[in-house]
Design an enzyme around this catalytic site. Structure first.
Site, PDB file in Angstrom:
ATOM      1  N   PHE A 157      45.586  33.131  35.528  1.00  0.00           N
ATOM      2  CA  PHE A 157      44.506  32.543  34.522  1.00  0.00           C
ATOM      3  C   PHE A 157      43.764  33.608  34.055  1.00  0.00           C
ATOM      4  CE2 PHE A 157      41.587  32.361  37.980  1.00  0.00           C
ATOM      5  CZ  PHE A 157      40.204  32.640  37.171  1.00  0.00           C
ATOM      6  N   CYS A 289      40.078  41.033  38.606  1.00  0.00           N
ATOM      7  CA  CYS A 289      40.315  41.491  40.214  1.00  0.00           C
ATOM      8  C   CYS A 289      39.728  42.989  39.994  1.00  0.00           C
ATOM      9  CB  CYS A 289      41.817  41.523  40.468  1.00  0.00           C
ATOM     10  SG  CYS A 289      42.772  42.780  39.325  1.00  0.00           S
TER      11      CYS A 289
END
Length: 508
Positions: A157, A289
């Site tokens: 997402f 990330c």
């Protein structure tokens, strides 16, 4: 499954065979606008049968696409790139609406995604084989690279455009047909990209978007006509995708989570380090990330000075709606995500962390129902705390104090994740020692987020990546192709045949 009245909002579709295709399963998931907390669409959740039918369509398209010349494929890529540039504003608005990130942040994501298209345009260079003349007995040997067939990408997402483009552009360029399963939280961007591929002239069926949840993913993992899978998401799911995919004889590149550290040496420019930390740690509401999770100042004097400067700057950060041009970052993706981050903050305080900046109840010039968290900073966090061990996908960042560079390196190397890391220093020897000894895949020296440009390989180490492939860079061409080595000989005239039983060698 959705709890929303289905007639109240628009039902989205899949994209199969060049057409927007309604879902057949009658299962839908709510798509929220994180900025308002409102449901803005219903995402169809594909059944096993729908996924398998889409794969058949893609396989038929692949049989034709693989025969199209590289030059013609590159023409499509050029047109697709031009459309991405032309539609940047609309795409950025779409990203902001369904992911919550600011429009400025979304535009930056699109630019990075276009880098992957740029690399794919150079596929002819990356597909060149090798040729050797007269390796023995008038035999010439050469290698060729060919597409795999139908390949799949399962995207997260937090980057609704950049990651799908990074996963799929090269796959299309080298002649594969692609099945994209985007996050069901952000399906609109993927569907709009589908329209751009079609406008660019990509043949119907070469690009497919299947929306869905675990049922769709498991079908992708099992379907024998899907030959490779690229995945980005949390580490537990990355490990599952890698395990199940390879079990079914597929190539898998599965990219998981990270706990990315910034080491601040005593000789570092602290103002520069603080500024770098702010953007790298809190940009996109820390839902990256590659976001910096932990500041690791070396020495108490460095820690005290760094935290004092950082505290004042973090307290000034503003969270707001994606349309708020004054906001530094937007809302987190869901209420569940917000609750998870709050739990990490509260538990770390109970474990002894010092709450230096409290962003749990931010002031926001936006609807109260949005999923907002302000910038939070926790000092004196220790390696045994859960907030240090786990990836926290939200704007709660930590300071872990260490005494030496060796202690910092050992702590980072002992962590299960190895995605990204950076060091701020003016010492060449310290930087050299750090880059040589650190067990992390992407390393920065005075660079806040060491994400490689699109023509360098992207990927972490340890439990941040499963499989040997990479997401950006030339490795993508290798991942999405198979190699053949051909040995051929063309005798000049009819020869007396003689059976040879010895193993062939180049001495003939």
């Amino acid at each position: 499954m959705t709890t929303t009245t289905q007639n109240a909002v628009k039902k989205l579709t899949h994209f199969i065979g060049g057409e927007m295709t309604p879902g057949k399963s009658e299962r839908f998931g709510d798509v929220y606008s994180p900025s308002t907390g409102e449901v803005i669409a219903l995402c169809p959740l594909a059944s096993t049968e729908e996924v398998n039918e889409a794969v058949e369509v893609a396989h038929a398209a692949f049989e034709k696409w693989k025969r199209i010349s590289l030059g013609k494929r590159v023409e499509v890529l050029h047109r697709f790139r031009a459309l991405l540039v032309e539609e940047t504003n609309r795409l950025a608005e779409m990203i902001g609406l369904e992911s919550g990130k600011t429009v400025a942040d979304a535009k930056g994501e699109i630019v990075r995604g276009i880098e992957s298209v740029d690399l794919a345009i150079n596929a002819p260079h990356l597909l060149k084989g090798e040729y050797s003349v007269n390796v023995g007995g008038d035999i010439n040997s050469f290698s060729i690279k060919q597409p795999l067939g139908v390949v799949a990408a399962i995207s997260p997402f937090n980057f609704p455009v950049m990651v799908p483009l990074a996963m799929t552009s090269m796959a299309v360029a080298v002649g594969n047909a692609v099945i994209l399963k985007p996050s069901e939280k952000v399906p609109n961007s993927a569907l709009y990209i589908s329209e751009l591929w079609k406008k660019a002239g990509l043949p119907d069926g070469v690009w497919t978007v299947i929306n869905g949840d675990k049922e769709a993913v498991d079908t992708i993992l099992k379907n024998p006509k899907i030959h490779a899978i690229s995945f980005v998401g949390s580490t537990p799911i990355a490990e599952y995708v890698y395990s199940e995919g390879t079990k079914n004889n597929k190539r898998v590149a599965a990219f998981g989570g990270g706990k990315n550290h910034m080491i601040i040496m005593p000789d570092a420019d602290l103002d520069q380090a603080v500024t770098a930390f702010l953007g790298a740690a809190y940009g996109s509401a820390s839902q990256r990330c590659m976001a910096i999770s932990a500041a690791m100042p070396v020495g108490e004097k460095t820690a005290e000075a760094f935290v004092a400067k950082l505290k004042a700057r973090v307290a000034q950060l503003k969270v707001g709606a994606y349309t708020d041009e004054s906001a530094d970052f937007g809302a987190v993706i869901t209420q569940q995500s917000k609750d998870s981050v709050l739990k990490y903050i509260n538990e770390s305080i109970e474990e002894g962390a010092v709450l230096t900046v409290d962003g749990r109840n931010p002031e926001v010039n936006a609807p109260e129902k949005g999923f907002y968290l302000g910038a939070t900073l926790l000092d004196h966090v220790t390696p045994d705390m859960k907030i240090y061990r786990d990836e926290v996908f939200g704007p709660a960042r930590i300071v872990v104090r260490v005494s030496t560079l060796d202690e910092a390196i050992n702590l980072i190397n002992s962590h299960e994740f190895g995605n990204g890391v950076t060091i701020y220093t003016e010492s060449g020897p310290a930087a050299r020692k750090f880059t040589q000894e650190i067990e992390v895949g992407m390393v920065g020296v005075n660079v806040p987020i060491p994400i490689p440009v699109g023509y360098h390989n992207f990927g972490g180490l340890k439990r941040s990546k499963f499989g040997e492939a990479h997401m950006f860079g030339p490795d993508t061409a290798r991942f999405f192709t198979k190699s053949k080595t051909v040995s051929e000989r063309w005798p000049e005239a009819k020869e007396d045949s003689k059976t040879e039983f010895a193993f062939p060698s180049s001495n003939q």
